[in-house]
Design a protein around this motif. Sequence first.
Motif, PDB file in Angstrom:
ATOM      1  N   ASP A  39       1.227  99.676  60.564  1.00 13.35           N
ATOM      2  CA  ASP A  39       1.844  99.988  61.466  1.00 13.35           C
ATOM      3  C   ASP A  39       1.680 100.305  62.429  1.00 13.35           C
ATOM      4  OD1 ASP A  39       2.379 102.563  62.781  1.00 13.35           O
ATOM      5  OD2 ASP A  39       2.309 103.768  62.239  1.00 13.35           O
TER       6      ASP A  39
ATOM      7  N   GLU B  87      -0.266 100.264  53.820  1.00 13.15           N
ATOM      8  CA  GLU B  87       1.315 100.907  55.339  1.00 13.15           C
ATOM      9  C   GLU B  87      -0.021 100.566  56.419  1.00 13.15           C
ATOM     10  OE1 GLU B  87       3.722 103.975  53.187  1.00 13.15           O
ATOM     11  OE2 GLU B  87       1.942 103.927  52.263  1.00 13.15           O
TER      12      GLU B  87
ATOM     13  N   ALA C  16       6.997  99.659  51.344  1.00 16.35           N
ATOM     14  CA  ALA C  16       7.645  99.622  52.631  1.00 16.35           C
ATOM     15  C   ALA C  16       8.286  98.695  52.888  1.00 16.35           C
ATOM     16  CB  ALA C  16       7.049 100.102  54.035  1.00 16.35           C
TER      17      ALA C  16
ATOM     18  N   LYS D  36      -1.549 107.810  54.234  1.00 16.18           N
ATOM     19  CA  LYS D  36      -0.997 106.415  53.728  1.00 16.18           C
ATOM     20  C   LYS D  36      -2.052 105.473  53.018  1.00 16.18           C
ATOM     21  CE  LYS D  36       3.418 107.129  56.765  1.00 16.18           C
ATOM     22  NZ  LYS D  36       3.235 106.551  57.887  1.00 16.18           N
TER      23      LYS D  36
END
Length: 278
Positions: free
Chosen positions: A160, A156, A264, A152
């Motif tokens: 997270d 991103e 995202a 990823k």
Amino acid sequence: MPEGHTLHRLAQSLDAAFAGRQPQVSSPQGRFVEGAALLDAQLVERSWAHGKLLFVDFAQGRTLYVHLGLIGKWFVLPVHPPGSEPPVTGAVRLRILHEQHVADLRGPMACQVLDEEAVDALVARQGPDPLQPVGEGNDPDAAYRKISRSGKTLAELLMDQTVLAGVGNIYRCEVLWRHRLHPLKPGRSLKRSSWQLMWDDLVALMPWGVRTGSIITLDDVLEDTAAAWKRGERPQVPREFAVYQRTGSPCLRCGSAVRHKVVAGRNLFWCGGCQRRT
């Protein structure tokens, strides 16, 4: 969604208002009646945060867990006159009230009463928090292990919360700019030394967010704020950033245009010149 410094700052406000007291706890909206009844008139031991999760520990091993989500609001306000009961405004999920202060919670994503085991399990699922001391349960090396094994993008991964707790979109964009890292590079390409520099930077920057209530990522703004703080002043911090929400503007470091892309579901900003993929 509030970034982690906001939750830590709120925890401090809740602690100052209610720790060591036995406030009234109610649910004017009616959606948290059973939970409020478990906490009503119980001793508040402390309030604390991990990343974007907020906790208020009560006696008898009960903890109030709150996640504000995208629209949640929670403010601690003085009661005038002391000892009165302020009128309820809007859909108040939870009210904590004592003689001097009231805290009305509106629109949270989560509002629950948990036991110690459930709290520990919830925190264990989060990544390390730069606003917490490094230790066995808050290890930046654990975050790097996840990042270095992932395909990823860095953009991103930094958002997270199971990788890194408390960092939101502004800190993400700005810390990547500060370290000249392209946000769309895969996590597995990140050097251990670069991760340590980013972590150390967040550890240095985010406490100023807690102190001032504002995100500071520019060195000159930080220097001015720190100097004012040392003089005993509480400065108005300008809302200025290197790349965040500056699409098309010149980079403060190299002059290249700031770029924008939705990744995202979140807006991402970076410099097209000094944050190269290679």
